[in-house]
Structure formats: C-alpha cells, structure tokens
Write a protein that holds these residues in place. Structure first.
Motif, PDB file in Angstrom:
ATOM      1  N   SER A  85       8.986 -12.753   7.293  1.00  0.00           N
ATOM      2  CA  SER A  85       9.683 -12.190   8.461  1.00  0.00           C
ATOM      3  C   SER A  85      10.650 -11.080   8.063  1.00  0.00           C
ATOM      4  CB  SER A  85      10.427 -13.296   9.225  1.00  0.00           C
ATOM      5  OG  SER A  85      11.615 -13.683   8.530  1.00  0.00           O
ATOM      6  N   ARG A  86      10.927 -10.924   6.778  1.00  0.00           N
ATOM      7  CA  ARG A  86      11.833  -9.863   6.304  1.00  0.00           C
ATOM      8  C   ARG A  86      11.079  -8.603   5.869  1.00  0.00           C
ATOM      9  NH1 ARG A  86      16.282 -10.168   8.303  1.00  0.00           N
ATOM     10  NH2 ARG A  86      17.224  -8.930   6.636  1.00  0.00           N
ATOM     11  N   VAL A  87       9.742  -8.665   5.865  1.00  0.00           N
ATOM     12  CA  VAL A  87       8.952  -7.502   5.430  1.00  0.00           C
ATOM     13  C   VAL A  87       8.751  -6.568   6.614  1.00  0.00           C
ATOM     14  CG1 VAL A  87       6.747  -6.723   4.466  1.00  0.00           C
ATOM     15  CG2 VAL A  87       7.676  -8.956   3.796  1.00  0.00           C
ATOM     16  N   ARG A  88       9.076  -5.325   6.393  1.00  0.00           N
ATOM     17  CA  ARG A  88       8.788  -4.339   7.447  1.00  0.00           C
ATOM     18  C   ARG A  88       8.071  -3.165   6.813  1.00  0.00           C
ATOM     19  NH1 ARG A  88      13.177  -2.156  11.680  1.00  0.00           N
ATOM     20  NH2 ARG A  88      14.424  -2.331   9.802  1.00  0.00           N
ATOM     21  N   ASP A  89       6.811  -3.000   7.173  1.00  0.00           N
ATOM     22  CA  ASP A  89       6.068  -1.843   6.693  1.00  0.00           C
ATOM     23  C   ASP A  89       6.413  -0.643   7.563  1.00  0.00           C
ATOM     24  OD1 ASP A  89       4.578  -2.508   4.354  1.00  0.00           O
ATOM     25  OD2 ASP A  89       3.371  -3.866   5.563  1.00  0.00           O
ATOM     26  N   ARG A  90       6.129   0.526   7.020  1.00  0.00           N
ATOM     27  CA  ARG A  90       6.410   1.780   7.712  1.00  0.00           C
ATOM     28  C   ARG A  90       5.866   1.754   9.151  1.00  0.00           C
ATOM     29  NH1 ARG A  90       7.399   6.659   4.803  1.00  0.00           N
ATOM     30  NH2 ARG A  90       6.813   5.590   2.893  1.00  0.00           N
ATOM     31  N   ASN A  91       6.606   2.274  10.064  1.00  0.00           N
ATOM     32  CA  ASN A  91       6.205   2.351  11.487  1.00  0.00           C
ATOM     33  C   ASN A  91       6.025   0.988  12.148  1.00  0.00           C
ATOM     34  OD1 ASN A  91       6.139   5.163  11.298  1.00  0.00           O
ATOM     35  ND2 ASN A  91       4.013   5.116  10.578  1.00  0.00           N
ATOM     36  N   GLU A  92       6.593  -0.045  11.553  1.00  0.00           N
ATOM     37  CA  GLU A  92       6.507  -1.372  12.174  1.00  0.00           C
ATOM     38  C   GLU A  92       7.903  -1.894  12.478  1.00  0.00           C
ATOM     39  OE1 GLU A  92       2.501  -3.397  10.275  1.00  0.00           O
ATOM     40  OE2 GLU A  92       4.433  -4.402  10.121  1.00  0.00           O
ATOM     41  N   THR A  93       7.978  -2.723  13.511  1.00  0.00           N
ATOM     42  CA  THR A  93       9.244  -3.395  13.786  1.00  0.00           C
ATOM     43  C   THR A  93       9.214  -4.763  13.118  1.00  0.00           C
ATOM     44  OG1 THR A  93       8.286  -4.230  15.821  1.00  0.00           O
ATOM     45  CG2 THR A  93       9.607  -2.230  15.990  1.00  0.00           C
TER      46      THR A  93
END
Ligand code: FMN
Length: 193
Positions: free
Chosen positions: A100-108
């Motif tokens: 839940s802490r991973v945020r890829d580019r262009n993602e919320t």
C-alpha cells in the motif's frame, strides 16, 4: 478477449500449510474455469516489518514494489490466509502494508487495490474455519486499501482433515463453496477489465 489473469497468494509459509493447500486447490479450480493463474509465495518477497523511518531513509523495499507489480499484472487476486488470534498474520498484513506504500509513476496510492477484484479464503483446523480473519482481512483490503472484495468467501474448518491425498477438498460442500467464490471472483474481475 485476453485470458483473465488471477493471482493466488497463500498467507502462510509453514511446511504443510493448510492455506497453501487451499491456495493450490484454488489454482486447480481457476484453471478449470479457464483463468490464467499465477501462484506465488510470500517467501519470494522478503520484507522488514514496516517502519516509517526505514521508508523515509531507504524508500519502499524492492520486494514490495515487485509484489505490487505482480498484483498489478493480474485482473483478480485470491488470498488464502491463516487466522492468528482472530486476525491477520503479520506476514500477510506486513506485505499488504508495504504494497500500500508503493506508488508507481502516474498512479495514486492504492490504485492497484482499487482497480482489480479480490477474493478471500481462510483455512483453520478449528471449527470456525478462520471466519474472524476473513472479517479482518476484508476490512483491511476494502476499507483500508479501497479494494473491491467480492461478497463470497471461503472458510474451511477442520482443515487438517479437509484434503485428500492429492489435495482435493473431501467435502462436496467445501468444494462447491470454493468454486462459487472463484466464479464470483472471475465475474467481478471480468467486469473490471
Ligand atoms: C499465533 C497463532 C494464533 C492462532 N490463532 C488462531 C485463531 O485465532 N483461530 C484459529 O482458528 N486458529 C488459530 N491458530 C491456528 C492456525 O489457524 C493454524 O496454526 C493454521 O494451521 C495456520 O495456518 P497454516 O496451516 O496455513 O499455516 C493460531 C496459530 C498461531 C500460531
């Protein structure tokens, strides 16, 4: 239409794990339902216990990023979890917290949970079949992460006696509940494709 891809995650690493057996039974059932199935082990995604200071200094560990992308490469997810003291074991909770802490580019945050269907199951040698962990896991995934968790769920009681020598569920009612749960997962995942 492209084959529907379903990821299966056992929430236990224990040798002879009932939940690993339930996950294996789910894999067979999903293949019969024409899904393209991937079975993983959380042993392949080793993660430290979540610590905000660690995240600030070192970022999210690569295994969490890999696990998030593995989830993201599938249309639906089936998780089979043990029940520890009426709740979710640390191995699985920690993996969900890190993902839940991973945020890829262009993602919320949480997009990977919101955009696919989840089904949950539990196996316990007790008589309630992990019903309480199912409530806890549903809360974490749906309320905490915003996941679309289907209403049907698989609770397998007396799991120490539930499987035959080739891993099939002995009780037709258990087999039917697993099948119905996975059918509903496939339907939900198809609608979200
Ligand atoms: C710390 C701990 C707490 C447990 N608490 C519960 C519980 O609340 N309810 C239950 O049905 N089983 C409980 N159990 C038993 C597990 O369901 C059982 O060990 C099961 O085999 C674990 O799943 P696995 O076979 O997939 O590893 C607990 C086991 C441990 C180690």
């Amino acid at each position: 239409m492209a084959a529907l891809k379903i990821l299966v995650i056992p929430g236990s690493l224990r040798t002879g794990s009932f939940n690993a057996r339930l996950a294996a039974a789910a894999v067979k059932e999903l293949a019969l339902l024409d899904a393209d199935v991937t079975l993983i082990s959380l042993a392949d995604y080793p993660l430290p216990i979540y610590d905000g200071d660690f995240e600030t200094s070192s970022g999210v560990p690569k295994p969490a990023v890999d696990l998030k992308r593995m989830i993201g490469a599938h249309h639906g997810v089936f998780i089979a979890s043990p029940e520890y003291n009426s709740s979710v074991p640390p191995l699985l909770k920690n993996a969900i917290d890190w993902v839940s802490r991973v945020r890829d580019r262009n993602e919320t945050f949480g997009q990977v949970f919101r955009e696919r269907a989840f089904a949950i199951g539990a196996a316990s040698d007790g008589k309630f079949g992990g019903l309480r962990v199912l409530m806890a896991l549903r809360q974490i995934l749906a309320l905490g992460c915003g996941a679309n968790v289907i209403p049907k769920q698989m609770a397998l009681s007396f799991a120490d006696e539930a499987f035959d020598e080739i891993g099939r569920l002995r009780d037709p009612a258990d087999a039917e509940l697993l099948r119905a749960t996975l059918r509903q997962l496939i339907d939900a995942a198809q609608r979200m494709m």
